[in-house]
Design a protein around this motif. Structure first.
Motif, PDB file in Angstrom:
ATOM      1  N   ASN A  32       1.115  -0.927  -0.446  1.00 41.34           N
ATOM      2  CA  ASN A  32       0.338  -0.235  -0.069  1.00 41.34           C
ATOM      3  C   ASN A  32       0.857   1.419  -0.267  1.00 41.34           C
ATOM      4  N   PRO A  43      -0.911  -2.783   5.288  1.00 45.86           N
ATOM      5  CA  PRO A  43      -1.923  -3.937   6.273  1.00 45.86           C
ATOM      6  C   PRO A  43      -1.361  -4.917   6.867  1.00 45.86           C
ATOM      7  N   HIS A  64      -8.509  -7.273   2.508  1.00 41.65           N
ATOM      8  CA  HIS A  64      -9.478  -7.354   4.276  1.00 41.65           C
ATOM      9  C   HIS A  64     -10.303  -8.371   4.153  1.00 41.65           C
ATOM     10  N   ASP A  85      -5.778  -7.177   7.664  1.00 46.83           N
ATOM     11  CA  ASP A  85      -6.730  -6.779   8.134  1.00 46.83           C
ATOM     12  C   ASP A  85      -6.605  -5.021   7.951  1.00 46.83           C
ATOM     13  N   TRP A  86      -6.426  -4.537   6.301  1.00 37.12           N
ATOM     14  CA  TRP A  86      -6.702  -2.915   6.606  1.00 37.12           C
ATOM     15  C   TRP A  86      -6.808  -2.056   7.016  1.00 37.12           C
ATOM     16  N   GLU A 140     -10.890  -0.636   7.483  1.00 39.16           N
ATOM     17  CA  GLU A 140     -11.412  -1.435   6.816  1.00 39.16           C
ATOM     18  C   GLU A 140     -13.282  -2.220   7.742  1.00 39.16           C
TER      19      GLU A 140
END
Length: 241
Positions: A107, A113, A199, A236-237, A240
């Motif tokens: 990212n 993430p 995610h 896990d973003w 989100e």
């Protein structure tokens, strides 16, 4: 051959037209009262002149080749022009896709993430010491220590469950989560996620450990059926949930 030449002419015309369009827009900016303050004239040239010039160059380049190849009339040229424009769009999409997939960072425009995981130990096993950072994510590009969430640890039918998080900074499909037990035994889990995993709200299924590294041994071995270490995880973003 006509379609290929039209496609090449459209690509060249698009590039040349974009350059000329930006140059023309840059010269027109003062006439239109667009100042150079904070790059306003530059934005005008790139965002307005460039696309307009590129579109005109694309169309004119393809039409020029089609006419040279003997196509006349609006209908025949329009149909073949549509094919050429579609080809340019496909080439552009492929180029953008290659650029996207070649990025090293998952990212680049925000926080990395995290891999949220739970590790279920055999019954009676001692928990690793949290202040020694005994769990880390290993890739070919980096090693990232995991954060153990001691307050979230629990018991599952007599088996201790460790809860933790670790950043997935680099884009890679080969990730290995390594847990070092108090007796210095390494337990290795193959993390089966894509280079840029999406995610997930829920954890996946439990999977057994893949390898065991015994103290004093230079090579790891396959985990046996009696070595009851298991993991489940999700990507896990940030923002989100």
């Amino acid at each position: 051959m006509t379609y290929l030449l039209a496609l090449l002419a459209a690509i060249v015309g698009c590039a040349v037209g974009a350059g000329l369009g930006m140059a023309a827009a840059g010269m027109l900016a003062p006439v239109l009262g667009i100042p150079s303050f904070e790059g306003a004239s530059g934005y005008f040239a790139v965002l307005i002149g460039g696309p307009i010039g590129g579109l005109l160059g694309l169309v004119l380049g393809a039409v020029w080749v089609l006419r040279k190849r003997g196509h006349r009339g609006f209908g025949p040229i329009a149909g073949r022009l549509g094919v050429a424009v579609g080809g340019v769009a496909l080439v552009a999409a492929a180029a953008l896709g290659i650029l996207y997939l070649s990025q090293d960072i998952v990212n680049p425009n925000g926080a990395a993430p995290q891999l949220a995981f739970e590790i279920r130990l055999p019954a009676g096993a001692s928990l690793p010491t949290a202040n020694e950072r005994p769990i880390e994510l290993q890739t070919s590009k980096n090693r990232m220590p995991a954060l153990m969430q001691r307050e979230a640890a629990r018991d599952d039918g007599g088996r201790p469950v460790i809860v933790g998080l670790v950043e997935m900074y680099y884009r890679t499909s080969q990730r290995l989560l390594v847990m070092t037990m108090p007796d210095k035994t390494d337990v290795l889990f193959n993390i089966k996620l894509g280079g840029a995993p999406k995610h997930a709200r829920e954890f996946g299924d439990w999977q057994r450990a893949d390898y065991i590294g015994e103290p004093g041994q230079t090579q790891t071995r396959r985990a046996g059926a009696t070595e009851n270490y298991e993991i489940r995880y999700r990507a896990d973003w940030p923002g989100e949930n």
